[in-house]
Design an enzyme around this catalytic site. Structure first.
Site, PDB file in Angstrom:
ATOM      1  N   ASP A 151      10.442 -11.506  -5.984  1.00 34.58           N
ATOM      2  CA  ASP A 151       9.602 -11.235  -7.159  1.00 34.58           C
ATOM      3  C   ASP A 151       8.747 -12.455  -7.442  1.00 34.58           C
ATOM      4  O   ASP A 151       9.171 -13.596  -7.208  1.00 34.58           O
ATOM      5  CB  ASP A 151      10.466 -10.922  -8.380  1.00 34.58           C
ATOM      6  CG  ASP A 151      11.235  -9.618  -8.232  1.00 34.58           C
ATOM      7  OD1 ASP A 151      10.683  -8.673  -7.658  1.00 34.58           O
ATOM      8  OD2 ASP A 151      12.390  -9.558  -8.691  1.00 34.58           O
ATOM      9  N   ASP A 185       7.238  -3.016  -7.494  1.00 36.39           N
ATOM     10  CA  ASP A 185       7.659  -2.601  -8.830  1.00 36.39           C
ATOM     11  C   ASP A 185       6.498  -2.000  -9.612  1.00 36.39           C
ATOM     12  O   ASP A 185       6.665  -1.023 -10.353  1.00 36.39           O
ATOM     13  CB  ASP A 185       8.231  -3.794  -9.607  1.00 36.39           C
ATOM     14  CG  ASP A 185       9.486  -4.361  -8.966  1.00 36.39           C
ATOM     15  OD1 ASP A 185      10.233  -3.593  -8.341  1.00 36.39           O
ATOM     16  OD2 ASP A 185       9.714  -5.583  -9.101  1.00 36.39           O
TER      17      ASP A 185
END
Length: 206
Positions: A151, A185
Site C-alpha cells: 500500500d 483498492d
C-alpha cells in the site's frame, strides 16, 4: 461492453497497480514516505490481512496467523473465480454497461491484491531497513501464498484535536483520512460504489 474490451480494461488497471507497487517496493524502505502535497503522501506500508490490516486470526483465536493468511488467500482466489464468471456472464448477456464496468473494476482490483498475496513473498526480499530487490539471489521474504499487499496512497486531509464535546472521541488527536491503500483498492471501491449509486441502472432488466 464486450468481453475483449473488459479484459483490456482489466489489464490496464493491473499494469498500473503492479507497476506502482513494484516501484514502491524497490525504491522505498518500509515506513518511508514522500510528501507530494500537504494532503497527499506516498507512504510505504504492507498489509498481510484483510481491509485496514485486519486478520482472520483477530476473530478466530485458535487459528495461527500463517494458516489464516493461507485461508484468506485461498478464499480470495475462489472469490475472484466467481467474479470472473459474473463478468463473463454479464458480457455474454449484454447486461448494462454500468454493471460490466463495476464488475471489471472489482475483478481487476481483487486480482491486483491477489498477485501480491500469492507471489510477492517469493519475488522480493524483506523491506525492513532496506530497499527490497526483485528476484533476490538469497530468495524472497516468505513462501508462496504468504506475500504481503503493498500500500502507498495516503491522504491525511486533516489532522488535529477533536472538540471536547464530541462523544467518545472528544479531545483526541484525529487524522482524516488515515487508511493507506493502493490502486487495486481504489478499483474495488469504485466498482462497489458504482453498484450502490447506480444500482437501478446496473441491474436493470434488458
Amino acid at each position: 461492453m464486450s468481453l475483449k474490451k473488459s479484459i483490456l480494461f482489466i489489464i490496464i488497471i493491473l499494469l498500473i497497480d503492479q507497476i506502482s507497487k513494484i516501484y514502491i517496493k524497490t525504491h522505498f524502505v518500509l515506513g518511508e514516505d514522500v510528501e507530494v502535497f500537504s494532503w497527499f503522501k506516498l507512504y510505504f506500508v504492507e498489509n498481510d490481512g484483510m481491509a485496514w490490516g485486519t486478520k482472520i486470526s483477530d476473530f478466530i483465536s485458535f487459528i495461527s496467523d500463517r494458516k489464516a493468511k493461507i485461508a484468506l488467500t485461498v478464499f480470495r482466489i475462489i472469490a475472484i473465480c466467481g467474479i470472473g464468471y459474473w463478468l463473463y456472464d454479464a458480457t455474454k448477456k449484454q447486461n448494462s454497461r454500468v454493471l460490466i464496468w463495476a464488475v471489471a473494476l472489482i475483478f481487476a482490483g481483487a486480482m491486483g491484491n491477489i498477485i501480491d498475496s500469492v507471489f510477492y513473498g517469493v519475488l522480493f526480499n524483506d523491506s525492513h531497513g532496506q530497499v527490497a530487490s526483485f528476484l533476490p539471489k538469497a530468495g524472497g521474504y516468505d513462501s508462496l501464498l504468504h506475500g504481503k499487499v503493498v500500500d502507498m496512497l495516503y491522504f491525511p486531509l486533516w489532522k488535529g484535536y477533536l472538540p471536547d464535546w464530541l462523544p467518545f472521541y472528544g479531545g483526541k488527536y484525529f487524522t482524516f483520512f488515515e487508511p493507506v491503500f493502493n490502486i487495486a483498492d481504489v478499483a474495488i471501491s469504485t466498482g462497489f460504489g458504482l453498484l450502490i449509486v447506480f444500482n437501478k441502472r446496473a441491474f436493470k432488466s434488458n
